[in-house]
Scaffold this motif. Sequence first.
Motif, mmCIF file in Angstrom:
data_model
loop_
_atom_site.group_PDB
_atom_site.id
_atom_site.type_symbol
_atom_site.label_atom_id
_atom_site.label_comp_id
_atom_site.label_asym_id
_atom_site.label_seq_id
_atom_site.Cartn_x
_atom_site.Cartn_y
_atom_site.Cartn_z
ATOM 1 N N CYS A 31 18.750 22.144 37.214
ATOM 2 C CA CYS A 31 19.160 23.424 36.635
ATOM 3 C C CYS A 31 18.220 23.839 35.508
ATOM 4 O O CYS A 31 17.763 24.988 35.464
ATOM 5 C CB CYS A 31 20.594 23.343 36.113
ATOM 6 N N ARG A 32 17.911 22.923 34.647
ATOM 7 C CA ARG A 32 17.040 23.243 33.516
ATOM 8 C C ARG A 32 15.612 23.552 33.973
ATOM 9 O O ARG A 32 14.937 24.406 33.399
ATOM 10 C CB ARG A 32 17.061 22.108 32.509
ATOM 11 N N GLU A 40 22.140 27.347 28.828
ATOM 12 C CA GLU A 40 23.013 26.246 29.214
ATOM 13 C C GLU A 40 24.194 26.252 28.255
ATOM 14 O O GLU A 40 24.008 26.179 27.039
ATOM 15 C CB GLU A 40 22.254 24.923 29.122
ATOM 16 N N TYR A 49 25.431 27.754 33.580
ATOM 17 C CA TYR A 49 24.149 28.404 33.303
ATOM 18 C C TYR A 49 24.343 29.906 33.440
ATOM 19 O O TYR A 49 24.734 30.398 34.500
ATOM 20 C CB TYR A 49 23.058 27.857 34.244
#
Length: 121
Positions: A31-32, A40, A49
């Motif tokens: 995700c990051r 986040e 997110y």
Amino acid sequence: MVQSNAVDVDGYLTEAPEDRRGALAKVRRLCRDELVGFDEVMAYGMPAYERDGACEIAFASQKQYISFYLMRNDVREAFEERLAGHDMGKGCLRFRKSENIDFELLRDLLKATSARPGKVC
């Protein structure tokens, strides 16, 4: 652990069952890496997110499985064939075993989400 009281994602991962922490940390890294420009946050007791204040992706360690929430109908529709056969609710992809998580599919879903804004269901 259905809903966490953690104030941040680091705290959430610390609370997660030990046998799921590695998989959850890998989902977070994806995700990051892929959701550039997203914030986040913790929302509804799980890591989420957001882009422009709208939550588009989230994940959670539920009692029976790890959930990956995809709040974009357009992305789900674009990946309909690849999602077929997976345990999926309206916007939730469920993995009963950490070792069965299809990280390549998740990466592709994240890339498609990140590529352009869309309507959140």
